[in-house]
Enzyme design. Structure first.
Site, PDB file in Angstrom:
ATOM      1  N   ASP A 249       0.978  -1.114  -0.295  1.00  0.00           N
ATOM      2  CA  ASP A 249      -0.287   0.195   0.209  1.00  0.00           C
ATOM      3  C   ASP A 249       0.518   1.019  -0.204  1.00  0.00           C
ATOM      4  O   ASP A 249       1.820   0.987   1.255  1.00  0.00           O
ATOM      5  CB  ASP A 249      -1.012  -0.009   1.498  1.00  0.00           C
ATOM      6  N   HIS A 304       0.928  -7.747   0.419  1.00  0.00           N
ATOM      7  CA  HIS A 304       0.258  -8.890   0.499  1.00  0.00           C
ATOM      8  C   HIS A 304      -0.654  -8.643  -1.148  1.00  0.00           C
ATOM      9  O   HIS A 304      -0.044  -8.342  -1.677  1.00  0.00           O
ATOM     10  CB  HIS A 304      -0.786  -8.006   1.723  1.00  0.00           C
ATOM     11  N   ARG A 314     -16.616 -12.500  -1.167  1.00  0.00           N
ATOM     12  CA  ARG A 314     -15.873 -12.182   0.028  1.00  0.00           C
ATOM     13  C   ARG A 314     -15.929 -10.413  -0.091  1.00  0.00           C
ATOM     14  O   ARG A 314     -15.686  -9.944  -1.286  1.00  0.00           O
ATOM     15  CB  ARG A 314     -14.692 -12.702  -0.337  1.00  0.00           C
TER      16      ARG A 314
END
Length: 381
Positions: A249, A304, A314
């Site tokens: 990020d 990630h 989800r």
């Protein structure tokens, strides 16, 4: 011969969708997962390289930090929490927190609103369509920005900062209409809780690094953060695509509420992908590139990704803590005595880079540092 369909999105949408509404939303290319799931294979644009799709066969052994003592001023508990955070951030930049002070009902309400938004018909979602160059709005598979390695997901992003007490409510009212006033209020309260928690974690990070505990809190008190709701539809070929591709990020800190019932978050640690088991009433914390620069590389920006499932949807809620746009990002003197790894920059410069020059991945900060030092990029004041 590859039999994958080349038509990836509906443009303009067909089959019961009013094209006038879509035209009013600005035209363009759209992700309609319900139509795509009727095909036996996913379109080429959603297929990711094999190197990005290595299967995670282990679970990540990351600390679960109980914040109760720290939030109530217990020094022994604070020291234990800070040590757990330090070890995790030096290793991979990831940990989870419990007893964080965010009410379960507030989280449930925000998740319910996320479900409600993504169940809307496509023309209704497109009323919040992200405009070019903006960080805010609805996006399907990021197809408005990219044409390959598309993520199998939909997102809704909007901003939050304390200087405007109704900024989230006003955003929903202006884009979706007054009937979405309650949704705006739910997200406004959720963002306020995230902001409070993010400042507490900034303080804990400072303690763990051995610097003035108020240093990072003060830097982010006037922050302009980003809230993102993620929806990952079922996918007929989950092994071929990604919900979110491997990346770090660009922001400073991410607080993620992941789906308690359906896993999918994975972290790269010890040279392999490892799955993150959802924990009841726990929030995921991961370090971003901006904080890696603020720690002078002491703490790692977490690499990630998110995988998707064949039969189950989800969703997740991500709060990205960001500084004010004009704040200069530099580590405190105590962490830079041996030299600097990254040049000074502002959050506005980093946003410009990731929105217009570079697609976020594992090398974003390194590439940005080279860019900011080139003659083509303006320098921080």
């Amino acid at each position: 011969m590859d039999s994958r369909p080349t038509t990836i999105l509906l443009c303009p949408p067909v089959g019961g969708i009013n094209n006038e509404n879509v035209a009013a939303a600005g035209g363009g290319v759209y992700f309609d997962s319900s139509s795509l799931r009727k095909q036996t294979r996913i379109p080429k644009a959603f297929v990711w390289p094999r190197s990005d799709r290595q299967v995670a066969i282990e679970e990540l052994d990351a600390p679960v930090v109980d914040l109760h003592g720290f939030l109530h001023g217990d020094e022994a508990s604070t020291r234990r929490a800070a040590e757990l955070v330090r070890l995790a951030c030096e290793r991979h930049g990831f940990f989870q927190v419990t007893n964080h002070g965010v009410a379960e009902q507030r989280v449930r309400d925000a998740m319910d609103c996320t479900d409600a938004f993504f169940k809307l018909q496509l023309p209704d979602k497109l009323r919040a369509r992200r405009k070019p160059g903006s960080l805010w709005g609805y996006s399907g598979a990021h197809a408005d920005r990219f044409s390959s390695k598309l993520p199998w997901k939909e997102t809704l992003s909007f901003g939050h900062h304390d200087s405007d007490e109704s900024i989230v409510v006003d955003y929903f009212a202006s884009t979706m209409g007054k009937s979405f006033d309650r949704m705006g209020k739910v997200y406004q309260m959720y963002c306020e809780s995230m902001k409070k928690l993010s400042l507490a974690i900034m303080e804990l990070l400072a303690i763990s690094l051995g610097i003035d505990r108020s240093h990072y809190r003060e830097l982010f008190e006037e922050g302009r953060s980003i809230m993102r709701c993620n929806y990952y539809p079922p996918c007929q070929e989950p092994e071929m695509t990604m919900g979110t591709g491997p990346h770090c990020d660009p922001t400073a800190l991410t607080i993620l509420n992941q789906d308690e019932h359906v896993g999918g978050l994975e972290v790269f640690a010890s040279n392999k992908w490892q799955a993150v088991r959802p924990l009841h009433n726990a929030l995921v914390i991961n370090i971003g590139d901006t904080f890696m620069a603020l720690s002078n590389g002491r703490y790692k920006s977490c690499l990630h990704r998110a995988v998707v499932h064949r039969h189950r949807e989800r969703r997740s809620l991500a709060y990205f803590a960001c500084p004010r746009e004009d704040k200069v990002i530099r580590p405190p003197a105590d962490l830079s005595a041996g030299g600097r790894l990254y040049p000074d920059f502002t959050w506005a410069q980093f946003v410009e880079f990731t929105q217009h020059h570079y697609r976020a991945d594992v090398r974003t900060l390194h590439t940005f540092a080279n860019w900011i030092q080139s003659s083509s990029a303006p320098t921080a004041a």
